[in-house]
Scaffold this active site. Structure first.
Site, PDB file in Angstrom:
ATOM      1  N   ASN A  19     -10.416  -0.395   0.794  1.00  0.00           N
ATOM      2  CA  ASN A  19      -9.367  -0.461   1.807  1.00  0.00           C
ATOM      3  C   ASN A  19      -9.919  -0.244   3.210  1.00  0.00           C
ATOM      4  O   ASN A  19     -10.707   0.676   3.438  1.00  0.00           O
ATOM      5  CB  ASN A  19      -8.307   0.612   1.537  1.00  0.00           C
ATOM      6  CG  ASN A  19      -7.460   0.324   0.319  1.00  0.00           C
ATOM      7  OD1 ASN A  19      -7.800  -0.526  -0.505  1.00  0.00           O
ATOM      8  ND2 ASN A  19      -6.357   1.022   0.196  1.00  0.00           N
ATOM      9  N   THR A  79      -7.755   1.780   9.310  1.00  0.00           N
ATOM     10  CA  THR A  79      -7.996   2.331  10.646  1.00  0.00           C
ATOM     11  C   THR A  79      -8.853   1.399  11.491  1.00  0.00           C
ATOM     12  O   THR A  79      -8.589   1.187  12.682  1.00  0.00           O
ATOM     13  CB  THR A  79      -8.652   3.716  10.545  1.00  0.00           C
ATOM     14  OG1 THR A  79      -7.781   4.587   9.809  1.00  0.00           O
ATOM     15  CG2 THR A  79      -8.908   4.310  11.919  1.00  0.00           C
ATOM     16  N   GLU A 114      -2.094   6.425  -8.607  1.00  0.00           N
ATOM     17  CA  GLU A 114      -2.707   7.535  -7.878  1.00  0.00           C
ATOM     18  C   GLU A 114      -2.053   8.837  -8.337  1.00  0.00           C
ATOM     19  O   GLU A 114      -0.833   8.906  -8.454  1.00  0.00           O
ATOM     20  CB  GLU A 114      -2.485   7.313  -6.380  1.00  0.00           C
ATOM     21  CG  GLU A 114      -3.050   8.379  -5.479  1.00  0.00           C
ATOM     22  CD  GLU A 114      -2.870   8.033  -4.003  1.00  0.00           C
ATOM     23  OE1 GLU A 114      -3.800   7.448  -3.431  1.00  0.00           O
ATOM     24  OE2 GLU A 114      -1.796   8.311  -3.438  1.00  0.00           O
ATOM     25  N   ASP A 125       0.832  -1.200   0.000  1.00  0.00           N
ATOM     26  CA  ASP A 125       0.000   0.000   0.000  1.00  0.00           C
ATOM     27  C   ASP A 125       0.875   1.262   0.000  1.00  0.00           C
ATOM     28  O   ASP A 125       2.023   1.234   0.462  1.00  0.00           O
ATOM     29  CB  ASP A 125      -0.895  -0.025   1.246  1.00  0.00           C
ATOM     30  CG  ASP A 125      -2.072   0.924   1.150  1.00  0.00           C
ATOM     31  OD1 ASP A 125      -2.490   1.268   0.030  1.00  0.00           O
ATOM     32  OD2 ASP A 125      -2.598   1.312   2.223  1.00  0.00           O
ATOM     33  N   GLY A 127      -7.987   7.594   8.052  1.00  0.00           N
ATOM     34  CA  GLY A 127      -8.264   7.840   9.464  1.00  0.00           C
ATOM     35  C   GLY A 127      -9.752   7.984   9.714  1.00  0.00           C
ATOM     36  O   GLY A 127     -10.589   7.734   8.843  1.00  0.00           O
ATOM     37  N   ASP A 149       2.721   5.358  -5.021  1.00  0.00           N
ATOM     38  CA  ASP A 149       2.093   6.615  -4.612  1.00  0.00           C
ATOM     39  C   ASP A 149       3.041   7.772  -4.905  1.00  0.00           C
ATOM     40  O   ASP A 149       3.869   8.144  -4.087  1.00  0.00           O
ATOM     41  CB  ASP A 149       1.750   6.566  -3.122  1.00  0.00           C
ATOM     42  CG  ASP A 149       1.010   7.797  -2.641  1.00  0.00           C
ATOM     43  OD1 ASP A 149       0.912   8.771  -3.419  1.00  0.00           O
ATOM     44  OD2 ASP A 149       0.531   7.792  -1.488  1.00  0.00           O
ATOM     45  N   GLY A 199      -9.700   5.272   2.559  1.00  0.00           N
ATOM     46  CA  GLY A 199     -10.403   6.000   3.602  1.00  0.00           C
ATOM     47  C   GLY A 199     -11.777   5.419   3.874  1.00  0.00           C
ATOM     48  O   GLY A 199     -12.748   6.146   4.074  1.00  0.00           O
ATOM     49  N   THR A 257     -12.839   3.479   6.481  1.00  0.00           N
ATOM     50  CA  THR A 257     -13.311   3.465   7.862  1.00  0.00           C
ATOM     51  C   THR A 257     -14.109   4.733   8.172  1.00  0.00           C
ATOM     52  O   THR A 257     -13.593   5.843   8.030  1.00  0.00           O
ATOM     53  CB  THR A 257     -12.128   3.355   8.845  1.00  0.00           C
ATOM     54  OG1 THR A 257     -11.396   2.157   8.555  1.00  0.00           O
ATOM     55  CG2 THR A 257     -12.623   3.309  10.287  1.00  0.00           C
TER      56      THR A 257
END
Length: 286
Positions: free
Chosen positions: A229, A232, A134, A82, A180, A104, A208, A210
């Site tokens: 994905n 968190t 990305e 990742d 997060g 990335d 992102g 979560t």
């Protein structure tokens, strides 16, 4: 089942409009728990490693742990690196058995990002691996990579050109999502996912995850987010379940590490199974 190529896994998911859960594992216990959830749900699953985790264990040792734990698993599994901006780590993991990588390079200008991503794709092809691309940073810091500042969102035309020119197998768009926990309910540009999938035909990766609502997950997966994905939620489940158990241990003055590990494993496995079901991955193993 042998480890499965990311492209095969995500192309199936895109065609049938379900999401493959991609969990950022942190140690052997979390790997074992996620795999147990995938086997229970008869679902394909992606195990993601951060650069931080690769460096913590060392690439050969981490891959050895993965190999040992996946050996008797009978559902499709992919090992993914990742958010990695470091070409050296990319090359090391590709040479060391990783099935896919996220290069990335969003901090570079688009032209340089495109040039280097094209090189990474060519390198990955030599080992039979695949690449997630990305061009916009996903807001938030994850495993010491990223920024809390919102990234500039590129035009649809720029994103499509990047995808078609580089040959990436999956793309991570910025749509108002963040790493997060969200401080408030996010407002997402879901239409951008639809537009990118229609223009390129490749699966999108949702970062992102979560903190998104069930309805947001379902909508984005239906639009083409075939890779979802979860990082968190795993970390919080792992640590909070451990904290809960240790508080009980202190109250009762009973200290048994294997019981702690079983408690954490069960909590992580339950969390993983809930996400797999929500994303529509249950029963999709082949």
């Amino acid at each position: 089942m042998p480890v499965v190529a990311m492209k095969e896994m995500l192309d199936r998911a895109l065609a049938e409009r379900y999401g493959v859960a991609a969990f950022n594992i942190i140690n052997d216990l979390s790997i074992e728990a996620v795999l147990a959830a995938a086997v229970q749900e008869r679902a394909p699953v992606i195990l993601q490693t951060s650069v931080k985790t690769v460096r913590q264990y060392g690439r050969p040792r981490l891959f050895g742990i993965f190999e040992a734990l996946v050996e008797d698993v009978d559902v499709p599994v992919t090992l993914h690196l990742d958010h990695c901006p470091d070409r050296t780590v990319i090359s090391d993991c590709l040479a060391g058995g990783w099935n896919s990588v996220l290069f990335d390079a969003h901090e570079l200008d688009v032209a340089e990002n495109r040039r280097q991503t094209t090189e990474v794709v060519a390198e990955a092809r030599r080992t039979g691996a695949h690449v997630e691309g990305e061009i916009e940073g996903i807001q938030g810091v994850e495993d010491d990579i990223g920024s809390d500042d919102a990234s500039t969102v590129q035009s649809l035309e720029t994103a499509v050109e990047f995808i078609t020119t580089t040959g990436v197998d999956c793309f991570a768009p910025a749509i108002g999502n963040a790493h997060g926990q969200y401080k408030q309910a996010p407002i997402l540009n879901a239409q951008r996912v639809t537009d990118l999938v229609e223009a390129t035909g490749i699966p999108m990766a949702l970062h992102g995850g979560t903190g998104l609502s069930d309805e947001q997950f379902t909508d984005l997966i239906a639009r083409g987010c075939a890779k979802v994905n979860i990082s968190t939620a795993l970390k919080e489940t792992f640590m909070k379940s451990g904290l809960q158990f240790l508080r009980s241990s202190a109250e009762n003055d009973k200290w048994d590490p294997p019981s702690l590990f079983r408690h954490q494993r069960a909590a992580v496995a339950d969390m993983a199974a809930r996400h797999i079901r929500l994303f529509g991955g249950s029963g999709r193993a082949w």
